[in-house]
Design a protein around this motif. Structure first.
Motif, PDB file in Angstrom:
ATOM      1  N   GLU A 128      16.112  10.635  -8.901  1.00 14.01           N
ATOM      2  CA  GLU A 128      15.664   9.665  -7.846  1.00 14.01           C
ATOM      3  C   GLU A 128      14.746   9.873  -6.414  1.00 14.01           C
ATOM      4  OE1 GLU A 128      17.394   5.985  -6.040  1.00 14.01           O
ATOM      5  OE2 GLU A 128      18.852   7.309  -6.642  1.00 14.01           O
ATOM      6  N   GLU A 157      13.876  -6.169  -6.224  1.00 13.87           N
ATOM      7  CA  GLU A 157      15.672  -6.569  -6.721  1.00 13.87           C
ATOM      8  C   GLU A 157      16.742  -7.730  -6.584  1.00 13.87           C
ATOM      9  OE1 GLU A 157      16.144  -1.912  -8.857  1.00 13.87           O
ATOM     10  OE2 GLU A 157      17.337  -2.538  -6.145  1.00 13.87           O
ATOM     11  N   GLU A 181      13.176   0.086 -14.253  1.00 13.77           N
ATOM     12  CA  GLU A 181      13.535   1.039 -15.114  1.00 13.77           C
ATOM     13  C   GLU A 181      15.006   1.672 -14.600  1.00 13.77           C
ATOM     14  OE1 GLU A 181      10.813   2.604 -17.732  1.00 13.77           O
ATOM     15  OE2 GLU A 181      10.321   0.505 -18.319  1.00 13.77           O
ATOM     16  N   ARG A 182      16.094   2.236 -14.305  1.00 13.94           N
ATOM     17  CA  ARG A 182      16.973   3.237 -14.508  1.00 13.94           C
ATOM     18  C   ARG A 182      16.822   5.111 -15.356  1.00 13.94           C
ATOM     19  NH1 ARG A 182      18.851   2.302  -8.973  1.00 13.94           N
ATOM     20  NH2 ARG A 182      18.145  -0.072  -8.688  1.00 13.94           N
ATOM     21  N   LYS A 237      21.250   6.236 -12.835  1.00 18.26           N
ATOM     22  CA  LYS A 237      20.631   5.112 -12.284  1.00 18.26           C
ATOM     23  C   LYS A 237      19.460   5.146 -10.481  1.00 18.26           C
ATOM     24  CE  LYS A 237      24.444   3.296 -14.234  1.00 18.26           C
ATOM     25  NZ  LYS A 237      24.024   2.434 -16.300  1.00 18.26           N
ATOM     26  N   SER A 238      18.867   6.083 -11.628  1.00 20.52           N
ATOM     27  CA  SER A 238      17.710   6.336  -9.790  1.00 20.52           C
ATOM     28  C   SER A 238      16.039   5.307 -10.383  1.00 20.52           C
ATOM     29  CB  SER A 238      17.543   7.976  -9.919  1.00 20.52           C
ATOM     30  OG  SER A 238      17.090   8.432 -11.111  1.00 20.52           O
ATOM     31  N   ARG A 239      16.272   4.711 -10.275  1.00 18.60           N
ATOM     32  CA  ARG A 239      15.463   3.932 -10.115  1.00 18.60           C
ATOM     33  C   ARG A 239      13.986   4.997 -10.412  1.00 18.60           C
ATOM     34  NH1 ARG A 239      16.033   2.083  -4.916  1.00 18.60           N
ATOM     35  NH2 ARG A 239      17.317   0.058  -5.060  1.00 18.60           N
TER      36      ARG A 239
END
Length: 218
Positions: free
Chosen positions: A9, A35, A42-43, A47-49
């Motif tokens: 991320e 958000e 999208e991750r 779970k990083s953007r």
């Protein structure tokens, strides 16, 4: 644009922040504000953007609003989402102009039972309309009849008014005639009594020799 899709991320966010000319923490703050308004990034697996071209355009629009309009971050994020919705609607109209202009009605097929119900409903509606037309015609005829009766009553009232005026005139003339007759009768009675009194006084004077000598000799 080169993106880090290795699941890191910090790397993805850092590279995108450098491209935009802002700090990574600032980019995370902007992304979080979007958000909160319903935007979806999208991750990666951790779970990083992940920032794509569309995401970067949204962030650029947000930065423009903050810089030029001096808006609070939350308000700017709301406007970005509204602009995105309008662009999506415009794109939809371009892709499918037929849907944008008018919806084409679909032909639905009905089962025999449904068709029978539809026909029965149409018959009931037709019968109701016919009944309403009959009642409306009857109402119009009744209104015409009432107008005639009203005209008749108005004429009777006018005739009665004339009769009352004639009766009042006759009564007034009759009273005046009776008053004149009574006045004449009273006047004649008064004259008759006066004449009788004069004759009686003359007779008494003759009886007692009260008349002048010349009248007695005559």
């Amino acid at each position: 644009m080169n993106m880090h899709l290795n699941g890191n991320e910090t790397g993805a966010t850092t590279e995108t922040a450098k491209e935009l000319g802002i700090g990574a923490s600032t980019l995370r703050k902007y992304a979080a504000a979007l958000e909160e308004q319903g935007y979806h990034f999208e991750r990666a697996a951790n779970k990083s953007r992940l920032f794509g071209n569309r995401d970067i355009e949204r962030v650029k629009t947000l930065m423009t609003l903050l810089r030029e309009k001096n808006l609070p971050l939350q308000d700017a994020a709301v406007i970005v989402m509204e602009i995105g919705s309008e662009k999506a609607a415009a794109a939809k109209e371009i892709v499918n102009p037929v849907l944008a202009q008018s919806a084409i009605p679909t032909v639905q097929t009905h089962s025999p039972v449904e068709q029978k119900q539809v026909l029965q409903t149409a018959e009931v509606t037709s019968a109701q309309m016919e009944q309403m037309n009959v009642e409306w015609q009857m109402l119009q005829e009744r209104m015409v009849e009432l107008e005639r009766e009203h005209a008749k009553l108005r004429k009777q009232n006018d005739d009665l008014q004339v009769l009352v005026e004639e009766q009042q005139t006759w009564m007034r003339e009759k009273l005046e005639e009776d008053r004149d007759r009574q006045l004449i009768t009273n006047l004649r009675s008064y004259q008759g009594r006066k004449q009788k009194a004069k004759t009686k006084g003359h007779s008494l004077r003759m009886l007692f020799g009260l008349l002048p000598k010349s009248r007695r000799e005559a």
